[in-house]
Design a protein around this motif. Sequence first.
Motif, PDB file in Angstrom:
ATOM      1  N   ALA A  49      10.118  43.902  45.034  1.00  0.00           N
ATOM      2  CA  ALA A  49       8.855  44.596  45.286  1.00  0.00           C
ATOM      3  C   ALA A  49       8.485  45.426  44.066  1.00  0.00           C
ATOM      4  O   ALA A  49       9.314  45.603  43.156  1.00  0.00           O
ATOM      5  N   PRO A  50       7.253  45.968  44.033  1.00  0.00           N
ATOM      6  CA  PRO A  50       6.864  46.784  42.866  1.00  0.00           C
ATOM      7  C   PRO A  50       7.794  47.980  42.634  1.00  0.00           C
ATOM      8  O   PRO A  50       7.918  48.442  41.503  1.00  0.00           O
ATOM      9  N   THR A  51       8.426  48.480  43.703  1.00  0.00           N
ATOM     10  CA  THR A  51       9.247  49.684  43.564  1.00  0.00           C
ATOM     11  C   THR A  51      10.749  49.395  43.546  1.00  0.00           C
ATOM     12  O   THR A  51      11.554  50.324  43.555  1.00  0.00           O
ATOM     13  N   THR A  52      11.131  48.129  43.535  1.00  0.00           N
ATOM     14  CA  THR A  52      12.555  47.783  43.529  1.00  0.00           C
ATOM     15  C   THR A  52      13.226  48.335  42.267  1.00  0.00           C
ATOM     16  O   THR A  52      12.685  48.184  41.165  1.00  0.00           O
ATOM     17  N   PRO A  53      14.388  48.967  42.419  1.00  0.00           N
ATOM     18  CA  PRO A  53      15.073  49.502  41.235  1.00  0.00           C
ATOM     19  C   PRO A  53      15.446  48.408  40.228  1.00  0.00           C
ATOM     20  O   PRO A  53      15.691  47.263  40.604  1.00  0.00           O
ATOM     21  N   TYR A  84      19.847  43.301  42.917  1.00  0.00           N
ATOM     22  CA  TYR A  84      19.788  41.979  43.530  1.00  0.00           C
ATOM     23  C   TYR A  84      18.728  41.972  44.614  1.00  0.00           C
ATOM     24  O   TYR A  84      18.686  42.865  45.463  1.00  0.00           O
ATOM     25  N   THR A  85      17.830  40.990  44.576  1.00  0.00           N
ATOM     26  CA  THR A  85      16.997  40.676  45.735  1.00  0.00           C
ATOM     27  C   THR A  85      17.020  39.154  45.859  1.00  0.00           C
ATOM     28  O   THR A  85      17.573  38.463  44.992  1.00  0.00           O
ATOM     29  N   THR A  86      16.382  38.620  46.899  1.00  0.00           N
ATOM     30  CA  THR A  86      16.464  37.165  47.090  1.00  0.00           C
ATOM     31  C   THR A  86      15.719  36.398  46.003  1.00  0.00           C
ATOM     32  O   THR A  86      15.985  35.224  45.772  1.00  0.00           O
ATOM     33  N   THR A  87      14.768  37.058  45.335  1.00  0.00           N
ATOM     34  CA  THR A  87      14.074  36.368  44.242  1.00  0.00           C
ATOM     35  C   THR A  87      14.468  36.901  42.864  1.00  0.00           C
ATOM     36  O   THR A  87      13.936  36.450  41.847  1.00  0.00           O
ATOM     37  N   THR A  88      15.385  37.859  42.851  1.00  0.00           N
ATOM     38  CA  THR A  88      15.986  38.273  41.574  1.00  0.00           C
ATOM     39  C   THR A  88      17.509  38.240  41.749  1.00  0.00           C
ATOM     40  O   THR A  88      18.182  39.270  41.663  1.00  0.00           O
ATOM     41  N   PRO A  89      18.042  37.042  42.006  1.00  0.00           N
ATOM     42  CA  PRO A  89      19.475  36.957  42.290  1.00  0.00           C
ATOM     43  C   PRO A  89      20.344  37.361  41.094  1.00  0.00           C
ATOM     44  O   PRO A  89      21.516  37.685  41.261  1.00  0.00           O
ATOM     45  N   HIS A  90      19.754  37.366  39.897  1.00  0.00           N
ATOM     46  CA  HIS A  90      20.508  37.799  38.717  1.00  0.00           C
ATOM     47  C   HIS A  90      20.198  39.245  38.350  1.00  0.00           C
ATOM     48  O   HIS A  90      20.539  39.703  37.264  1.00  0.00           O
ATOM     49  N   GLY A  91      19.525  39.937  39.254  1.00  0.00           N
ATOM     50  CA  GLY A  91      19.173  41.348  38.996  1.00  0.00           C
ATOM     51  C   GLY A  91      17.707  41.477  38.625  1.00  0.00           C
ATOM     52  O   GLY A  91      17.177  40.656  37.874  1.00  0.00           O
ATOM     53  N   GLY A 117      18.829  47.865  52.724  1.00  0.00           N
ATOM     54  CA  GLY A 117      20.186  48.357  52.943  1.00  0.00           C
ATOM     55  C   GLY A 117      21.222  47.273  52.671  1.00  0.00           C
ATOM     56  O   GLY A 117      22.276  47.515  52.084  1.00  0.00           O
ATOM     57  N   ARG A 118      20.902  46.056  53.075  1.00  0.00           N
ATOM     58  CA  ARG A 118      21.811  44.928  52.821  1.00  0.00           C
ATOM     59  C   ARG A 118      21.967  44.704  51.316  1.00  0.00           C
ATOM     60  O   ARG A 118      23.056  44.465  50.817  1.00  0.00           O
ATOM     61  N   HIS A 119      20.830  44.796  50.590  1.00  0.00           N
ATOM     62  CA  HIS A 119      20.880  44.574  49.137  1.00  0.00           C
ATOM     63  C   HIS A 119      21.746  45.613  48.430  1.00  0.00           C
ATOM     64  O   HIS A 119      22.369  45.318  47.413  1.00  0.00           O
ATOM     65  N   ILE A 120      21.734  46.856  48.924  1.00  0.00           N
ATOM     66  CA  ILE A 120      22.492  47.897  48.210  1.00  0.00           C
ATOM     67  C   ILE A 120      23.787  48.248  48.939  1.00  0.00           C
ATOM     68  O   ILE A 120      24.458  49.236  48.592  1.00  0.00           O
ATOM     69  N   GLY A 121      24.138  47.463  49.950  1.00  0.00           N
ATOM     70  CA  GLY A 121      25.408  47.695  50.635  1.00  0.00           C
ATOM     71  C   GLY A 121      25.396  48.879  51.590  1.00  0.00           C
ATOM     72  O   GLY A 121      26.399  49.563  51.749  1.00  0.00           O
ATOM     73  N   MET A 122      24.240  49.147  52.196  1.00  0.00           N
ATOM     74  CA  MET A 122      24.152  50.240  53.181  1.00  0.00           C
ATOM     75  C   MET A 122      23.427  49.772  54.423  1.00  0.00           C
ATOM     76  O   MET A 122      22.312  50.187  54.707  1.00  0.00           O
TER      77      MET A 122
END
Lengths: 374, 278, 76
Positions: free
Chosen positions: B145-149, B153-160, B218-223
Amino acid sequence: MRKSFISGNIAIAEGAITAGMRFFAGYPITPASDIMEYLAERLPEIGGVVTQFEDEIASINAVVGASWAGVKSMTATSGPGFSLMLEALGLAVITETPLVVVDVMRAGPSTGVPTKTSQSDVMQVRYGAHGDYVIPVFAPWSAQEAYDLTIKAFNVAESLRTPVILLSDAVIAHLWESVLLAEPGEVEVINRKKPSSPPDEYLPYKPDNDLVPPMATFGEGYNVIVESLIHDERGFYRQDREAYRNLVKRIVNKVLSRVDSLFEVEAYYGDDYKYLLVSFGSTARSALAAARILRKSGIKASLLRLKTLSPLKLETLRKYCDEAEKIFVVENNMGKLVHDVERAAENDKVISLPLLDLEIPEPKDIVEGVRKWL
Amino acid sequence: MVVSTLESSHPLDKYLRTARLPHIWCPGCGLGIALGSIMRAIDKRIKEGTLKKENLVFVTGIGCSARTSFYVNFDAAHTLHGRAIAFATGAKLAKPELEVIVIGGDGDIAGIGGNHLLHAAKRNMDLIVLMITNFVYAMTGGQVAPTTPLGLYTTTTPHGNPEPPLNVVKVVSSLNANYVARASVTHPALVEQYVYKALGMRGFRFIEILSTCPEIFGRHIGMRDPFTLYSTLRSKVIVKQSPSIEESDLDWGKGFVIGEYLVRDNPGYLDRIGRGLK
Amino acid sequence: MSASSTKFRVNIITNRCKECGICIGVCPTKVLVKGDKHNEHGFRYPLPVNIERCIGCRLCEYNCPDFAIFVEVVKK
């Protein structure tokens, strides 16, 4: 009535004012810009608002919002802008929002030739958005008819709660003619039906017998729900087949069931003919001249001009086609309306005359096109 | 503990379409907290007599946040992805007595709808825009998303995620908005306070509300545990009285500065076109 | 369900609860504990077992994402 010498674009603006339009949102685009320019001058004088938005997408979405705030609203554009508006046109369809979109056609695809005319948006104005729907499309051939059909477009939009397209083109846009403009009360102006039930019993998408739901708007205490998802009569999202079919069939049928009053044609030299020219918009002016030339040389040609491109009444088309030996569909594109005429007539009688001209087609080109087949 | 059956209803039920509850949001989703706080601000205004219920219109686009329009018992519009501000502008221009509130996620408001946000702020359009930032595209399953750190990892940035986040507070502050604030669902009283204040102002009013999405973000960052994510966000929130734009970056390392970044009373768009408020 | 002390009543609309645990976490006096009964959607709603400790701060109410819990002052 008062007579005024105006362009087709100004006639559209004046027609909208007569019909009660008080909110216009748009984005500059040739050859439609002067509709907004004219309205920007006129509308604030009579309590209306004209705002130039950041793009066509914002423009039509603002028009949907304004209509839900209870004000008759319109936008005007050309082919490229209309392409950007398609998603919100679908929003207007499913939320049953009365509004008018003017498409002043120019040559495409893409940026094409912005200043030159075309009739190539016939498909996108009728079928461009995703999903199933039918919306009325009217195509004027003169400045007077641009005025009259704009009023009709608003009346249809309001009475059926649907978006309506006025399909003009670059020739009609900047053609100056004498136009009779109506004074208040001289022409019928229809306003949307309002609910008669109290707010706690009101269901925003429950239709009357005419398939059209009464429309409460923002600020009236009805807690309306404008819902872009498939919804039931309450406006609640539903993902089952029954609700989906109910809604989609109703919004299609409310338009189709009015085909008799929506579909208008005009026949010229229609009493005795062997060859039928079928045309619409500015091209029909050339087609009429061509029919006259052909008749002078003893060829019994006539013209059927469509004022409505959607919904079509195929039975009416068929009636005219049955009388003819050959039917020539004359349009300023690669052949679009011809597909509909083929559905109405016996296929082997229908001949496409795709003119693909950047100017108003010359009658002699149509005459030559017809003669080839005689 | 003396247990009895419920005799009264939730104080916000009068503003909710209770037949549609429980809502669709996942357990621990901050959207409900944000909505509750917004409702309390509205309730306060209505009780004071400074806002009429029938004049309120909620306009939303598409996304989890946009579903707020399902549940509010006011005039509401669930429109197209990114287009809520445009729709709302049309409604407000057509009927200036309406109080139009746009709610959307950061993707809806600042991603696909970014151009409308810029121009509504530029013209100081008389609207309230509440952007609920959950750092991810949640409804579609966890895309960037525009605010993703940066680097996440997201589903469309699997390499970060290769892109630093968009600081929407800074963007809107650079334009002609009358009010720019940032709040967090971990501080619901401040959400309420800022919305209450915005409701009494003219022009363009923008509030970013940081929120928790335990299910996807939360799943993406382990929380995945809602309260763990909630308390982590809360621990990173720094409340300031009059923060400067320079400290507004969305930075999970340094923390999130919340507060009122910009408060002014310039003429709104309606004033400028001669159709003043009411 | 609801539970009262002499000063405050904590009300839980059990079928709205989604068992996120935020109310339990934010309560400064540990009034609420995780319950063991399931609501009609399969979630275990919290129980105000320590209701006598309630100070009426409403943090549970303000932080509940599901409009499932609210606090009232007991009228005497």
